[in-house]
Design an enzyme around this catalytic site. Structure first.
Site, PDB file in Angstrom:
ATOM      1  N   PHE A   1      27.865   4.762  33.878  1.00  0.00           N
ATOM      2  CA  PHE A   1      28.389   3.784  32.988  1.00  0.00           C
ATOM      3  C   PHE A   1      29.707   3.396  33.750  1.00  0.00           C
ATOM      4  O   PHE A   1      30.324   2.544  33.462  1.00  0.00           O
ATOM      5  CB  PHE A   1      28.686   4.026  31.785  1.00  0.00           C
ATOM      6  CG  PHE A   1      27.365   4.323  30.828  1.00  0.00           C
ATOM      7  CD1 PHE A   1      26.581   3.257  30.449  1.00  0.00           C
ATOM      8  CD2 PHE A   1      26.722   5.532  30.744  1.00  0.00           C
ATOM      9  CE1 PHE A   1      25.327   3.419  29.737  1.00  0.00           C
ATOM     10  CE2 PHE A   1      25.557   5.572  30.024  1.00  0.00           C
ATOM     11  CZ  PHE A   1      24.746   4.698  29.480  1.00  0.00           C
TER      12      PHE A   1
ATOM     13  N   SER B   1      34.515  -3.557  34.396  1.00  0.00           N
ATOM     14  CA  SER B   1      33.445  -4.528  33.804  1.00  0.00           C
ATOM     15  C   SER B   1      33.701  -5.864  33.368  1.00  0.00           C
ATOM     16  O   SER B   1      32.801  -6.372  32.713  1.00  0.00           O
ATOM     17  CB  SER B   1      32.717  -3.777  32.996  1.00  0.00           C
ATOM     18  OG  SER B   1      33.616  -3.641  31.790  1.00  0.00           O
TER      19      SER B   1
ATOM     20  N   SER C   1      24.050  -5.143  36.341  1.00  0.00           N
ATOM     21  CA  SER C   1      24.456  -6.327  35.363  1.00  0.00           C
ATOM     22  C   SER C   1      24.048  -7.513  35.772  1.00  0.00           C
ATOM     23  O   SER C   1      23.475  -7.847  36.908  1.00  0.00           O
ATOM     24  CB  SER C   1      26.013  -6.459  35.770  1.00  0.00           C
ATOM     25  OG  SER C   1      26.375  -7.805  35.139  1.00  0.00           O
TER      26      SER C   1
ATOM     27  N   TYR D   1      33.073  -9.077  40.231  1.00  0.00           N
ATOM     28  CA  TYR D   1      32.513  -8.040  39.508  1.00  0.00           C
ATOM     29  C   TYR D   1      30.947  -8.008  39.893  1.00  0.00           C
ATOM     30  O   TYR D   1      30.539  -6.842  40.179  1.00  0.00           O
ATOM     31  CB  TYR D   1      32.368  -8.228  38.032  1.00  0.00           C
ATOM     32  CG  TYR D   1      31.810  -7.463  37.054  1.00  0.00           C
ATOM     33  CD1 TYR D   1      32.008  -6.112  36.856  1.00  0.00           C
ATOM     34  CD2 TYR D   1      31.050  -8.217  36.176  1.00  0.00           C
ATOM     35  CE1 TYR D   1      30.967  -5.438  35.981  1.00  0.00           C
ATOM     36  CE2 TYR D   1      30.090  -7.536  35.500  1.00  0.00           C
ATOM     37  CZ  TYR D   1      30.029  -5.971  35.312  1.00  0.00           C
ATOM     38  OH  TYR D   1      29.350  -5.349  34.591  1.00  0.00           O
TER      39      TYR D   1
ATOM     40  N   LYS E   1      28.521  -4.885  41.699  1.00  0.00           N
ATOM     41  CA  LYS E   1      27.465  -4.325  40.816  1.00  0.00           C
ATOM     42  C   LYS E   1      26.310  -4.502  42.110  1.00  0.00           C
ATOM     43  O   LYS E   1      25.149  -3.618  41.997  1.00  0.00           O
ATOM     44  CB  LYS E   1      27.009  -4.919  39.677  1.00  0.00           C
ATOM     45  CG  LYS E   1      28.076  -4.577  38.555  1.00  0.00           C
ATOM     46  CD  LYS E   1      27.837  -2.972  38.052  1.00  0.00           C
ATOM     47  CE  LYS E   1      28.800  -2.606  36.886  1.00  0.00           C
ATOM     48  NZ  LYS E   1      28.668  -1.383  36.505  1.00  0.00           N
TER      49      LYS E   1
ATOM     50  N   PHE F   1      22.532  -7.875  30.169  1.00  0.00           N
ATOM     51  CA  PHE F   1      23.154  -9.253  30.028  1.00  0.00           C
ATOM     52  C   PHE F   1      24.179  -8.956  29.028  1.00  0.00           C
ATOM     53  O   PHE F   1      25.028  -8.336  29.312  1.00  0.00           O
ATOM     54  CB  PHE F   1      21.884 -10.055  29.420  1.00  0.00           C
ATOM     55  CG  PHE F   1      21.113 -10.441  30.588  1.00  0.00           C
ATOM     56  CD1 PHE F   1      20.400  -9.700  31.371  1.00  0.00           C
ATOM     57  CD2 PHE F   1      20.986 -12.098  31.156  1.00  0.00           C
ATOM     58  CE1 PHE F   1      19.822 -10.051  32.523  1.00  0.00           C
ATOM     59  CE2 PHE F   1      20.230 -12.354  32.022  1.00  0.00           C
ATOM     60  CZ  PHE F   1      19.687 -11.319  32.806  1.00  0.00           C
TER      61      PHE F   1
ATOM     62  N   ARG G   1      24.491 -17.420  26.599  1.00  0.00           N
ATOM     63  CA  ARG G   1      24.351 -16.038  27.181  1.00  0.00           C
ATOM     64  C   ARG G   1      23.087 -15.346  26.200  1.00  0.00           C
ATOM     65  O   ARG G   1      22.719 -15.692  25.041  1.00  0.00           O
ATOM     66  CB  ARG G   1      25.600 -15.255  26.995  1.00  0.00           C
ATOM     67  CG  ARG G   1      26.702 -15.729  27.834  1.00  0.00           C
ATOM     68  CD  ARG G   1      26.465 -15.338  29.216  1.00  0.00           C
ATOM     69  NE  ARG G   1      27.519 -15.497  30.166  1.00  0.00           N
ATOM     70  CZ  ARG G   1      27.748 -16.604  30.552  1.00  0.00           C
ATOM     71  NH1 ARG G   1      26.929 -17.816  30.666  1.00  0.00           N
ATOM     72  NH2 ARG G   1      28.938 -16.984  31.362  1.00  0.00           N
TER      73      ARG G   1
ATOM     74  N   ARG H   1      36.239 -20.890  32.108  1.00  0.00           N
ATOM     75  CA  ARG H   1      37.009 -19.383  32.732  1.00  0.00           C
ATOM     76  C   ARG H   1      36.291 -19.464  34.057  1.00  0.00           C
ATOM     77  O   ARG H   1      35.358 -19.655  34.191  1.00  0.00           O
ATOM     78  CB  ARG H   1      36.442 -18.476  31.528  1.00  0.00           C
ATOM     79  CG  ARG H   1      37.273 -17.111  31.950  1.00  0.00           C
ATOM     80  CD  ARG H   1      36.883 -16.081  30.776  1.00  0.00           C
ATOM     81  NE  ARG H   1      35.361 -15.715  30.648  1.00  0.00           N
ATOM     82  CZ  ARG H   1      35.000 -14.707  29.976  1.00  0.00           C
ATOM     83  NH1 ARG H   1      35.791 -14.122  29.464  1.00  0.00           N
ATOM     84  NH2 ARG H   1      33.715 -14.521  30.229  1.00  0.00           N
TER      85      ARG H   1
HETATM   86  N1  UFG Z   1      33.929 -16.911  25.829  1.00  0.00           N
HETATM   87  C1  UFG Z   1      34.694 -17.742  25.148  1.00  0.00           C
HETATM   88  N2  UFG Z   1      35.813 -17.388  24.419  1.00  0.00           N
HETATM   89  C2  UFG Z   1      36.282 -16.022  24.519  1.00  0.00           C
HETATM   90  C3  UFG Z   1      35.588 -15.092  25.179  1.00  0.00           C
HETATM   91  C4  UFG Z   1      34.371 -15.825  25.827  1.00  0.00           C
HETATM   92  O1  UFG Z   1      34.450 -19.126  25.019  1.00  0.00           O
HETATM   93  O2  UFG Z   1      37.399 -15.440  23.795  1.00  0.00           O
HETATM   94  C5  UFG Z   1      32.579 -17.144  26.470  1.00  0.00           C
HETATM   95  C6  UFG Z   1      32.682 -17.026  27.791  1.00  0.00           C
HETATM   96  O3  UFG Z   1      33.160 -18.058  28.633  1.00  0.00           O
HETATM   97  C7  UFG Z   1      31.064 -16.920  28.224  1.00  0.00           C
HETATM   98  C8  UFG Z   1      30.772 -16.135  26.791  1.00  0.00           C
HETATM   99  O4  UFG Z   1      31.531 -16.611  25.924  1.00  0.00           O
HETATM  100  O5  UFG Z   1      30.643 -18.008  28.307  1.00  0.00           O
HETATM  101  C9  UFG Z   1      30.449 -14.733  26.979  1.00  0.00           C
HETATM  102  O6  UFG Z   1      31.659 -14.159  27.420  1.00  0.00           O
HETATM  103  P1  UFG Z   1      31.913 -12.623  27.331  1.00  0.00           P
HETATM  104  O7  UFG Z   1      33.289 -12.301  27.993  1.00  0.00           O
HETATM  105  O8  UFG Z   1      31.735 -12.082  26.039  1.00  0.00           O
HETATM  106  O9  UFG Z   1      30.823 -11.992  28.447  1.00  0.00           O
HETATM  107  P2  UFG Z   1      30.709 -12.478  29.909  1.00  0.00           P
HETATM  108  O10 UFG Z   1      29.281 -13.401  29.725  1.00  0.00           O
HETATM  109  O11 UFG Z   1      31.676 -13.001  30.505  1.00  0.00           O
HETATM  110  O12 UFG Z   1      30.295 -11.006  30.455  1.00  0.00           O
HETATM  111  C10 UFG Z   1      29.441  -9.990  29.837  1.00  0.00           C
HETATM  112  C11 UFG Z   1      29.812  -8.718  30.384  1.00  0.00           C
HETATM  113  C12 UFG Z   1      29.515  -8.725  32.059  1.00  0.00           C
HETATM  114  C13 UFG Z   1      28.213  -8.814  32.304  1.00  0.00           C
HETATM  115  C14 UFG Z   1      27.831 -10.107  31.605  1.00  0.00           C
HETATM  116  C15 UFG Z   1      26.334 -10.473  31.764  1.00  0.00           C
HETATM  117  O13 UFG Z   1      31.209  -8.734  30.267  1.00  0.00           O
HETATM  118  O14 UFG Z   1      29.956  -7.256  32.419  1.00  0.00           O
HETATM  119  O15 UFG Z   1      28.039 -10.144  30.312  1.00  0.00           O
HETATM  120  O16 UFG Z   1      25.519 -11.558  31.051  1.00  0.00           O
HETATM  121  F1  UFG Z   1      28.089  -9.009  33.536  1.00  0.00           F
END
Ligand code: UFG
Length: 317
Positions: free
Chosen positions: A71, A75, A115, A139, A143, A167, A219, A279
């Protein structure tokens, strides 16, 4: 079976340690605690506070081990865009060291935390394991590089390997030491940020002009307990000289606004939000096709978005 859990003090790794331990596995942990928390380590458990970048730490951690759950790694998508070299060093070079030391120690089994970020912006939803891999951020590139490295190691050294392409992992596990939950600083993940949102500091919605039904990213969220269940099934499915790749998600998606609604239902309060720019590095939609994990591992996720939100909320108290 004696399992080395690298990254065993982090959110997902510590949950794995707890569930493996309850199921009777012998555990060692290797973690440099750069993002994890040493207070997650159960009393009496073998813990090497060390790094993937230090071969003597790895050699020590691998003593007497039968298999590795790997792990450890950096990330965060956003951070990787700012610090690509750090991500390459820890994730790719670190895993190279781990595989080299596994060979020296005669450890031939690995379950790796890959990932969905390896796929990049998908052409077809839901995403199959055979989909093209074009990561949109460093990132995801690290991976993917590791998945390729493990494939080569499996072909050349006959190691038994599984890469699990996560995911969006969420939720928490309660145990005798309290809650094992997301404790990132700063927290970047959606569900904890939504649940901590206040009028003074509202959660940002990153992008409201994505090509989705409500304009926010979609997501596929999977509960951390279901995720670890898949790891244990993967561990017990390992075959010498074979590297399998499985997607781990729920097979369905939620938009950012739908997650905010679920959180609002759980708290009974309107969640303050603020529309913000996209973002960097985010794909619009990520949803897993989990047919392969269901069929070959006999795995089915049983917890939904409401469980993930409720457990995260409970972990705050
Ligand atoms: N988001 C917001 N506001 C926030 C945080 C996130 O709008 O404060 C949005 C992001 O833009 C994204 C979604 O919510 O669209 C999910 O964001 P996260 O940061 O929770 O997760 P990510 O999708 O960026 O990434 C996560 C893991 C990664 C992995 C990915 C796979 O952190 O390691 O899921 O789907 F690769």
């Amino acid at each position: 079976m004696h399992v080395l859990v690298t990254g065993g003090t982090g959110y997902i790794g510590s949950t794995a340690v707890e569930i493996l331990r309850k199921q009777g596995y012998e555990i060692s942990i290797l973690d440099d605690c750069s993002t994890g928390h040493a207070d997650c380590v159960p009393e009496g458990l073998r813990f090497i506070e060390g790094s993937l970048l230090n071969t003597s730490d790895l050699a020590e951690a691998l003593e007497g081990v039968d298999a590795v759950m790997h792990f450890a790694g950096k990330s965060l998508v956003g951070e990787s865009v700012d610090k690509p070299d750090l991500y390459h060093s820890v994730n790719v070079d670190g895993t190279r060291n781990l595989l080299d030391q596994m060979r020296i120690a005669g450890v031939g089994k690995i379950v790796f935390s890959s990932s969905a970020a390896t796929y990049g912006e998908p052409e077809v939803i839901p995403i199959l394991e055979t989909a093209p891999t074009n990561p949109t951020n460093p990132y995801g590139s690290t991976k993917l590089a590791i998945d390729h490295m493990i494939s080569r190691e499996s072909a050349e050294q006959a190691i038994a390997a599984v890469s699990l392409r996560y995911f969006n992992v969420a939720g928490a596990l309660t145990c005798d030491r309290g809650w094992l939950a997301e404790r990132h600083n700063p927290e970047t993940h959606l569900i904890p940020n939504v649940l901590r949102s206040t009028h003074a500091n509202p959660v940002k919605i990153f992008g409201t002009d994505w090509p989705t039904s409500d304009g926010t990213c979609i997501r596929d969220y999977v509960h951390v307990i279901d995720l670890i269940d898949a790891h244990i099934k993967a561990l017990n499915s390992l075959v010498e000289g074979v590297h399998e790749i499985y997607n781990l998600g729920s097979g369905g998606g939620y938009s950012v606004r739908q997650v905010v609604e679920a959180a609002s239902k759980a708290t009974g309060q309107v969640i303050p939000t603020v529309d913000s720019p996209r973002r960097s590095g985010d794909p619009a939609v990520l949803i897993a096709d989990i047919t392969k994990a269901k069929a070959q591992l006999g795995w089915t996720p049983t917890r939904g978005i409401n469980d993930m939100v409720a457990d995260t909320l409970a972990s705050f108290s």
